[in-house]
Design a protein around this motif. Sequence first.
Motif, PDB file in Angstrom:
ATOM      1  N   GLU A 293      -8.298  23.186  -8.162  1.00 44.62           N
ATOM      2  CA  GLU A 293      -8.891  21.861  -8.076  1.00 44.62           C
ATOM      3  C   GLU A 293     -10.033  21.711  -9.079  1.00 44.62           C
ATOM      4  OE1 GLU A 293     -10.858  18.880  -4.869  1.00 44.62           O
ATOM      5  OE2 GLU A 293      -9.658  20.588  -4.204  1.00 44.62           O
TER       6      GLU A 293
ATOM      7  N   ALA B 177      -4.934  23.786   2.719  1.00 40.22           N
ATOM      8  CA  ALA B 177      -4.201  23.243   1.568  1.00 40.22           C
ATOM      9  C   ALA B 177      -5.154  22.973   0.406  1.00 40.22           C
ATOM     10  CB  ALA B 177      -3.477  21.967   1.964  1.00 40.22           C
ATOM     11  N   ARG B 178      -6.393  22.637   0.704  1.00 38.49           N
ATOM     12  CA  ARG B 178      -7.372  22.345  -0.347  1.00 38.49           C
ATOM     13  C   ARG B 178      -8.063  23.590  -0.849  1.00 38.49           C
ATOM     14  NH1 ARG B 178     -10.347  16.892  -0.281  1.00 38.49           N
ATOM     15  NH2 ARG B 178     -11.286  18.108  -1.926  1.00 38.49           N
TER      16      ARG B 178
ATOM     17  N   ALA C 201     -22.922  19.978 -14.984  1.00 39.61           N
ATOM     18  CA  ALA C 201     -24.013  19.879 -14.015  1.00 39.61           C
ATOM     19  C   ALA C 201     -23.595  20.419 -12.646  1.00 39.61           C
ATOM     20  CB  ALA C 201     -24.455  18.431 -13.884  1.00 39.61           C
TER      21      ALA C 201
ATOM     22  N   THR D  78     -19.722  16.805  -0.147  1.00 39.91           N
ATOM     23  CA  THR D  78     -18.332  16.361  -0.065  1.00 39.91           C
ATOM     24  C   THR D  78     -17.435  17.594  -0.005  1.00 39.91           C
ATOM     25  OG1 THR D  78     -17.999  16.407  -2.440  1.00 39.91           O
ATOM     26  CG2 THR D  78     -18.846  14.362  -1.511  1.00 39.91           C
ATOM     27  N   LEU D  79     -16.190  17.398   0.397  1.00 36.72           N
ATOM     28  CA  LEU D  79     -15.275  18.535   0.478  1.00 36.72           C
ATOM     29  C   LEU D  79     -15.078  19.181  -0.892  1.00 36.72           C
ATOM     30  CD1 LEU D  79     -12.553  17.362   3.027  1.00 36.72           C
ATOM     31  CD2 LEU D  79     -14.460  18.920   3.412  1.00 36.72           C
ATOM     32  N   SER D  80     -15.051  18.369  -1.946  1.00 37.87           N
ATOM     33  CA  SER D  80     -14.868  18.994  -3.265  1.00 37.87           C
ATOM     34  C   SER D  80     -16.085  19.824  -3.643  1.00 37.87           C
ATOM     35  CB  SER D  80     -14.531  17.987  -4.363  1.00 37.87           C
ATOM     36  OG  SER D  80     -14.674  16.694  -3.958  1.00 37.87           O
ATOM     37  N   GLU D  81     -17.265  19.339  -3.297  1.00 42.11           N
ATOM     38  CA  GLU D  81     -18.465  20.160  -3.562  1.00 42.11           C
ATOM     39  C   GLU D  81     -18.397  21.456  -2.764  1.00 42.11           C
ATOM     40  OE1 GLU D  81     -22.367  17.426  -4.344  1.00 42.11           O
ATOM     41  OE2 GLU D  81     -21.368  17.142  -2.440  1.00 42.11           O
TER      42      GLU D  81
ATOM     43  N   ALA E 254      -8.800  20.880 -12.396  1.00 38.23           N
ATOM     44  CA  ALA E 254      -8.277  19.525 -12.532  1.00 38.23           C
ATOM     45  C   ALA E 254      -9.376  18.471 -12.440  1.00 38.23           C
ATOM     46  CB  ALA E 254      -7.244  19.266 -11.443  1.00 38.23           C
ATOM     47  N   ALA E 255     -10.473  18.842 -11.807  1.00 40.79           N
ATOM     48  CA  ALA E 255     -11.506  17.847 -11.561  1.00 40.79           C
ATOM     49  C   ALA E 255     -12.110  17.330 -12.858  1.00 40.79           C
ATOM     50  CB  ALA E 255     -12.606  18.452 -10.702  1.00 40.79           C
ATOM     51  N   ALA E 256     -12.442  16.069 -12.858  1.00 45.23           N
ATOM     52  CA  ALA E 256     -13.055  15.484 -14.046  1.00 45.23           C
ATOM     53  C   ALA E 256     -14.451  16.049 -14.204  1.00 45.23           C
ATOM     54  CB  ALA E 256     -13.129  13.988 -13.875  1.00 45.23           C
ATOM     55  N   PRO E 257     -14.886  16.311 -15.466  1.00 44.96           N
ATOM     56  CA  PRO E 257     -16.271  16.743 -15.644  1.00 44.96           C
ATOM     57  C   PRO E 257     -17.165  15.557 -15.294  1.00 44.96           C
ATOM     58  CG  PRO E 257     -15.121  16.580 -17.752  1.00 44.96           C
ATOM     59  CD  PRO E 257     -14.154  16.151 -16.702  1.00 44.96           C
ATOM     60  N   THR E 258     -17.885  15.665 -14.227  1.00 42.49           N
ATOM     61  CA  THR E 258     -18.577  14.487 -13.728  1.00 42.49           C
ATOM     62  C   THR E 258     -19.933  14.269 -14.384  1.00 42.49           C
ATOM     63  OG1 THR E 258     -19.287  15.882 -11.924  1.00 42.49           O
ATOM     64  CG2 THR E 258     -17.456  14.417 -11.493  1.00 42.49           C
ATOM     65  N   ALA E 259     -20.673  15.340 -14.663  1.00 44.89           N
ATOM     66  CA  ALA E 259     -21.994  15.167 -15.253  1.00 44.89           C
ATOM     67  C   ALA E 259     -22.308  16.411 -16.076  1.00 44.89           C
ATOM     68  CB  ALA E 259     -23.031  14.981 -14.175  1.00 44.89           C
ATOM     69  N   TRP E 260     -23.085  16.212 -17.108  1.00 43.17           N
ATOM     70  CA  TRP E 260     -23.391  17.320 -18.028  1.00 43.17           C
ATOM     71  C   TRP E 260     -24.876  17.393 -18.300  1.00 43.17           C
ATOM     72  CZ3 TRP E 260     -19.716  20.615 -20.260  1.00 43.17           C
ATOM     73  CH2 TRP E 260     -18.403  20.344 -19.869  1.00 43.17           C
TER      74      TRP E 260
END
Lengths: 763, 127
Positions: free
Chosen positions: B76, B26-27, B100, B62-65, B79-85
Amino acid sequence: MSDTAASFAPVAAPTGEPIRLAMQRLWLTGRVLPAGARLTVQHVFRSGEDKPLEVIYSFPLPRDAALRAFRITGEAFEAHSELRRTEEAVKTYEQGIADGSLSTLARQYGDGVVNLTVGNIRPNETVTVYLEVLAGVELRDDGFRFRFPFTLAPAYHPRMKAAVVAEGEGEMELPPSEFGDMILPRFREDAASLHEVGFDLSILHQLPIEEIGSPSHAIRVRQDRVALATEKDVPNRDLVLDVRFKETAVQVFAGASGEGKRAFAAVVPSTRFGVNTEAARRTVIVLDRSGSMEGAPIAQARKAIEACLAALSESDSFGLVAFDNQVESMSAGLLPGSRENREKARAFLSQVDARGGTELARGFLEAARMLAGGGDVLILTDGEVSGTEQILAQARNAKIRISCLGIGSASQDRFLALLARETAGVSRFVTARERVDLAAVDLFASIGRPVASGLKASANVQPEPQSVVFAGTPVLLFGETEADPGAVELTWDGGRLNLPLPSGDGETGHTLRLLQGSRLITDWESRYPSEEALAPLEKRKQSRVGAKLLALSQAYGLASREMSLVAVVKRAGDRAGELPETRVVPVGMPQDVKFGAYFGAPAGGAPMAACMMPAMAPPTSAPMARKAFGMLSRVRASEDKDAALSVDPLMDLASELEPDGGMPGDSDSVRAARSVAAVLALVAAGHTLTGGAFRSHVARLVKFLKLAGGVSAGERALIGRAIEAASSGAAPRGDWLALARAPGATWPRIESTWRAGFNPRGA
Amino acid sequence: MNEYLTLAEVAEAAGVPARTIRFYIARGLLDGPIKAGRGAAYTANHLARLERIKSLQSEGRTLSEIGRILGGVEAEQAAAAPTAWWQHAVADDVVVWTRADMSPWRTRQVRAAIGELARFLGKERKE
């Protein structure tokens, strides 16, 4: 702050489309007794997909809780769960999924986390699961506090992983070696668009109720029923209900529980035992300085500790430990409760700020080392930790008595209640919006000096009661008897109590038996380390705890990690082999924990608003986001901070007590005068020799006044009346607080104030 | 051995519970079965992918990584937030920002492009 009663259907912000929630509603009903609660939790699932759905809802069990059964209903069907060995239940569930049938599994994992999984919900179908849960309550002499988790707090684990998976949505993963295939919910910063929650409970009681209140929700009380006052709420905090009785008295409940037996529960207030002794106390206070304590909780905790220490005399000794992922102590060993050492404590506390992770065990192990076998530990913590079975094992091995003051809006209630009980201490839990300092002083007044020890109950009582009783916390006994009418007998050093059992009804009897079972299962669950609980079946059969849990599950018909609940509904049109789409139900971040603290800063719309590296940063350095996750600095929401930070003036007054129990002053005369005023200030606020958070301060002041020298006959008479007031709880009107705190307070001023406010309070 | 496996067989062989496998599918971490319906089938590729996920997990990902590393989660990722640049100063008056958390191959590609841009702008200025 999210809207707690949004009356519109949630929509997705970017598109305006209604959000299709896999779980739409969670509603709590049931009966709450002083001995525990029998609850039914309604979960409404709906598929808005064009393919079958598998929904996973993850929730923490309340204290002393166990799952009993569930019923699943939908259009033209209803099915009931079966309790099976966990392997078998999982297999049945998986076969049901493979056959295309609607399958439901309720399985418990470590830390008391449950995954409720409902698979093969058909497109556009609504399915409702009614889950029956037994749960304990936090007992007090004059009532009880009931807590039910509507969300799950993210909790610290040294090997946890956290990530932002969407805007305002975070995900946590725990190591499978310790937690198996447990799935945690996603944490939503804004809970407004999540499923609706609410409750409608009835209170079953013997004593007349003085008040039912809730520090967490707006409630509507009609006779013995208490319900959410608004139409619905959001899942971002626990439900907390306080029930206070008009009187403090023994309550015994009983009823037929089948096979000619009767189950019973007795609540015996601590006031039925003795008064606490004057023996010297050895106490170490352990303060959680992890990031989540930042703001009001740590400020209040610091103040509270100062006031607690003021209740100590020179013959008492104390230690002070602060921990996050590191441990710091004020001194290598215990120190006498002298003025000088209290100053040292104040200086130590002033540099304690909230910061890193929560290595709770290291904190109390340091305390254990300092106590070297004798004394008490008081922990002030939010308890937001994972892997609690391991921590509990360390606590039991340390052979120290731990009392806990838990702080937080989402419950680690189950763990902290166990930590205290398994080490023969007591626990209290307050929400972050309540007064942490008062609760700490109140708890500190109870610990260290039991009102009874050597407590034993008759053979029909199980589990065995703790051998010591502390002021403020009643003794709760569960049991079963074949005798009619039957009785429970309690003995302790220097005392005895015989409690005849009432006849009661069958429903109550059955509930009491289940509450006893869930209490026993919780106790044994806490002794079941994860690696043992996750071992293959053959190996688990060798486990003493595993065997005990299995036997308890079978005897009481309640789930545990050894037995799970499963149901498969075979229906016409089931399509074998079709793969359902798996969805995890998100929950709201607990009200007082900031999303950004666990999951990094939430990103704004524009990329530039995201975490930025400093200009010219070498591309080889680690991204900031990763660092932020690693630090685990959780920041508390700032709202209401000012209100929570306002410190009770009584707290300051209590901190001023000298080690001999009197107020400070230049002369014996001034000290006695100020002490009389201090007693009256405390009495006027409802604190007496036996009641109120500051009861041990009142007792110390009274003891000082009884021995006070250098006073005239008239002054002696005033002292006598102040001591009387400390027992009766009636103080004359007057600004006693100001007088007590005035360095130059004199007897003439005390006397004139007394005369002016001659009418006793309430007269 | 049969070339096709059932979900239960994959779960058994990989030591990953069936529910977790469905969760991964599903992911977007794992492809669905190659045949739908009663004879839903999985292959050695699924097994290999599960092994890869497990090994990335044990590295602390992590699963998202993992989703991004395996490159199968467009939805996904979007939709994911830009976490680091990262900030790259390519000239005194030009700064380029890059995410990043790009996959390693993409990072190499983008860095090469930034290098070229910097050289180009440097040349322009000199001329």
